[in-house]
Design a protein around this motif. Structure first.
Motif, PDB file in Angstrom:
ATOM      1  N   GLU A  23       9.507   3.522  11.460  1.00 41.42           N
ATOM      2  CA  GLU A  23       8.435   2.716  12.061  1.00 41.42           C
ATOM      3  C   GLU A  23       7.226   2.618  11.140  1.00 41.42           C
ATOM      4  OE1 GLU A  23       9.342   3.445  16.820  1.00 41.42           O
ATOM      5  OE2 GLU A  23       8.026   4.823  15.750  1.00 41.42           O
ATOM      6  N   GLY A  70       8.115   0.200   8.328  1.00 40.31           N
ATOM      7  CA  GLY A  70       8.598  -1.127   8.699  1.00 40.31           C
ATOM      8  C   GLY A  70      10.055  -1.339   8.341  1.00 40.31           C
ATOM      9  N   GLY A  71      10.817  -0.266   8.360  1.00 40.18           N
ATOM     10  CA  GLY A  71      12.241  -0.332   8.031  1.00 40.18           C
ATOM     11  C   GLY A  71      12.548   0.358   6.723  1.00 40.18           C
ATOM     12  N   PRO A 104      20.210  -3.800   4.890  1.00 33.21           N
ATOM     13  CA  PRO A 104      20.304  -4.854   5.907  1.00 33.21           C
ATOM     14  C   PRO A 104      21.686  -4.926   6.561  1.00 33.21           C
ATOM     15  CG  PRO A 104      20.475  -5.802   3.718  1.00 33.21           C
ATOM     16  CD  PRO A 104      20.176  -4.342   3.525  1.00 33.21           C
ATOM     17  N   CYS A 107      23.248  -3.145  16.286  1.00 31.96           N
ATOM     18  CA  CYS A 107      22.848  -2.049  17.179  1.00 31.96           C
ATOM     19  C   CYS A 107      24.014  -1.099  17.448  1.00 31.96           C
ATOM     20  CB  CYS A 107      22.340  -2.613  18.505  1.00 31.96           C
ATOM     21  SG  CYS A 107      20.702  -3.348  18.425  1.00 31.96           S
ATOM     22  N   CYS A 142      16.520   0.866  16.210  1.00 29.11           N
ATOM     23  CA  CYS A 142      17.087  -0.485  16.129  1.00 29.11           C
ATOM     24  C   CYS A 142      15.988  -1.533  15.978  1.00 29.11           C
ATOM     25  CB  CYS A 142      17.919  -0.788  17.375  1.00 29.11           C
ATOM     26  SG  CYS A 142      19.494   0.101  17.473  1.00 29.11           S
ATOM     27  N   GLU A 143      14.915  -1.346  16.707  1.00 22.46           N
ATOM     28  CA  GLU A 143      13.806  -2.310  16.657  1.00 22.46           C
ATOM     29  C   GLU A 143      13.081  -2.260  15.320  1.00 22.46           C
ATOM     30  OE1 GLU A 143      12.786  -2.397  21.464  1.00 22.46           O
ATOM     31  OE2 GLU A 143      11.610  -1.125  20.104  1.00 22.46           O
ATOM     32  N   SER A 144      12.822  -1.053  14.813  1.00 26.45           N
ATOM     33  CA  SER A 144      12.093  -0.943  13.543  1.00 26.45           C
ATOM     34  C   SER A 144      12.937  -1.428  12.365  1.00 26.45           C
ATOM     35  CB  SER A 144      11.638   0.498  13.299  1.00 26.45           C
ATOM     36  OG  SER A 144      12.745   1.352  13.113  1.00 26.45           O
ATOM     37  N   GLU A 145      14.268  -1.349  12.513  1.00 25.12           N
ATOM     38  CA  GLU A 145      15.165  -1.792  11.446  1.00 25.12           C
ATOM     39  C   GLU A 145      15.664  -3.223  11.639  1.00 25.12           C
ATOM     40  OE1 GLU A 145      15.837  -0.259   8.698  1.00 25.12           O
ATOM     41  OE2 GLU A 145      14.785   1.609   9.177  1.00 25.12           O
ATOM     42  N   ASN A 146      15.161  -3.906  12.683  1.00 27.41           N
ATOM     43  CA  ASN A 146      15.604  -5.277  12.976  1.00 27.41           C
ATOM     44  C   ASN A 146      17.128  -5.375  13.049  1.00 27.41           C
ATOM     45  OD1 ASN A 146      13.020  -6.606  13.073  1.00 27.41           O
ATOM     46  ND2 ASN A 146      12.905  -6.338  10.850  1.00 27.41           N
ATOM     47  N   LEU A 182      20.896  -6.092  14.068  1.00 29.94           N
ATOM     48  CA  LEU A 182      21.558  -7.305  14.544  1.00 29.94           C
ATOM     49  C   LEU A 182      22.100  -7.085  15.956  1.00 29.94           C
ATOM     50  CD1 LEU A 182      23.598  -8.133  11.304  1.00 29.94           C
ATOM     51  CD2 LEU A 182      21.349  -9.022  11.958  1.00 29.94           C
ATOM     52  N   LYS A 183      22.169  -8.146  16.718  1.00 30.68           N
ATOM     53  CA  LYS A 183      22.686  -8.058  18.086  1.00 30.68           C
ATOM     54  C   LYS A 183      24.210  -8.006  18.104  1.00 30.68           C
ATOM     55  CE  LYS A 183      18.591  -8.417  20.040  1.00 30.68           C
ATOM     56  NZ  LYS A 183      17.990  -7.296  20.802  1.00 30.68           N
TER      57      LYS A 183
END
Length: 373
Positions: free
Chosen positions: A125, A128-129, A133, A137, A175-179, A181-182
């Motif tokens: 966090e 920012g990751g 990439p 999740c 998952c959110e901080s690393e963006n 994928l869904k």
């Protein structure tokens, strides 16, 4: 392995069974329940492949045979650290034919920054990751579950709701901080098969990565990538993931034949077979041969730029095998029934389709029911 043993024993019919049904409708719990019923009725398999099964319960119920007499003098050629990890009160009830090692790919961070899941999430966090990439999740759930296993089940088989909720909250934050994928992108290898991160790491696209070392060739181009980033490959507290965990049914009516197959599986002739992504063998002579590898003449080029990475040299392979032989001591065996419950019920929360409380309640209820069976 089964085919070769069959060739050696033409008068014996060898039947390999799995717990899956034709249409895939059986859950892991269903399959294990069917297997347990057969074992207790005296009609179970002679050899058990214990990956994902409730091994502690099998030991407690006397289902597994002590393998010390089975191995005999051949035991001296197997990895002592792995033998020790599976020794209970002087007895060995199971052994993995191979094992994988979870490690951290670092770029100079202090160990405190990833020593716990909470510390890792806060580090991610703040930056920012930090990861390469293209991780979905579902992969992060598996990676974090295997590397920071939540101790949410007590010795008396009570599920701790708060510990479970804390784990899922941290996974979602990561998952959110690393963006994340869904969905799972096509062509991407999952973590457990030894997904390579050398190039993204060497380019600086990531400062940290989880690596599952899956055998004698798994070091590949990591040493060169680490050299470019002034980083190192760090063990996860000596944890290893067993693969092809074999045991003998104590109720087998063919103990000697089962023992012959077991010795065959751990013989040098079979252990030396290279099977991609299956893990390190536990036969010391095979490991010593991997230590002699010098693949540094091999060069791998990245598709996005002119970056080229060399494969590991002999000294680097020697160091890795030395760690394989001396640095691992704690097996992490996943109960497939519990993992299946977590995977099915947690993903809705991670993707934002369910509330945390709903996912936690579903996991607790299903897990508690399974543990009471």
């Amino acid at each position: 392995m089964i085919s070769e043993f069959q060739d050696m024993s033409p008068d014996t019919e060898i039947l390999y069974e799995t717990g899956e049904d034709a249409n895939g409708s059986l859950t892991a719990s269903d399959s294990i329940r069917v297997l347990n019923t057969r074992i207790l009725a005296g009609a179970g398999p002679d050899i058990l492949i214990l990956d994902g099964l409730p091994t502690e319960a099998y030991i407690e119920k006397g289902i597994l045979t002590d393998l010390n007499p089975v191995l005999g003098v051949e035991k001296e050629e197997l990895l002592s650290s792995v033998l020790d990890a599976y020794t209970t009160e002087g007895k060995i009830y199971m052994l993995p034919a191979r094992f994988c090692i979870p490690m951290f790919l670092t770029s100079g961070q202090k160990k405190s920054m990833y020593s716990s899941l909470k510390a890792l999430v806060e580090y991610s966090e703040a930056e920012g990751g930090i990861m390469p990439p293209d991780y979905p999740c579902s992969d992060y759930l598996e990676i974090l579950y295997y590397n920071y296993p939540p101790e949410f089940i007590s010795e008396d088989k009570i599920v701790d709701k708060e510990k479970l909720a804390e784990f899922l909250e941290l996974v979602k934050r990561f998952c959110e901080s690393e963006n994340a994928l869904k969905t799972v992108p096509p062509g991407i290898f999952p973590y457990m098969t030894g997904r390579s991160e050398s190039f993204s790491f060497a380019r600086g696209d990531a400062d940290f990565a989880f690596v599952n070392m899956t055998g004698g060739y798994a070091l590949q181009t990591y040493p060169h990538a680490l050299e470019l980033r002034s980083g190192e490959l760090v063990s996860n507290e000596g944890i290893f993931f067993p693969n092809t965990l074999l045991g003998i049914n104590s109720n087998s009516k063919q103990q000697e034949l089962a023992a012959s197959f077991f010795r065959f599986a751990f013989s040098y002739e079979i252990q030396k077979r290279h099977v991609g992504a299956s893990g390190y063998q536990i036969h010391t002579r095979v490991l010593d041969e991997f230590a002699q590898l010098d693949l540094s003449n091999g060069i791998l080029g990245g598709s996005k730029d002119n970056l080229k990475l060399r494969y590991a040299n002999r000294e680097e392979n020697e160091q890795m095998i030395q760690f394989v032989k001396e640095g691992v001591h704690t097996p992490f065996t996943v109960d497939e029934s519990i993992w299946e419950i977590i995977r099915e019920e947690a993903l809705g929360y991670l993707l934002g389709d369910k509330e945390l409380e709903d996912s936690v309640d579903a996991i607790v209820n299903r897990t508690q029911l399974y543990l009471y069976e």
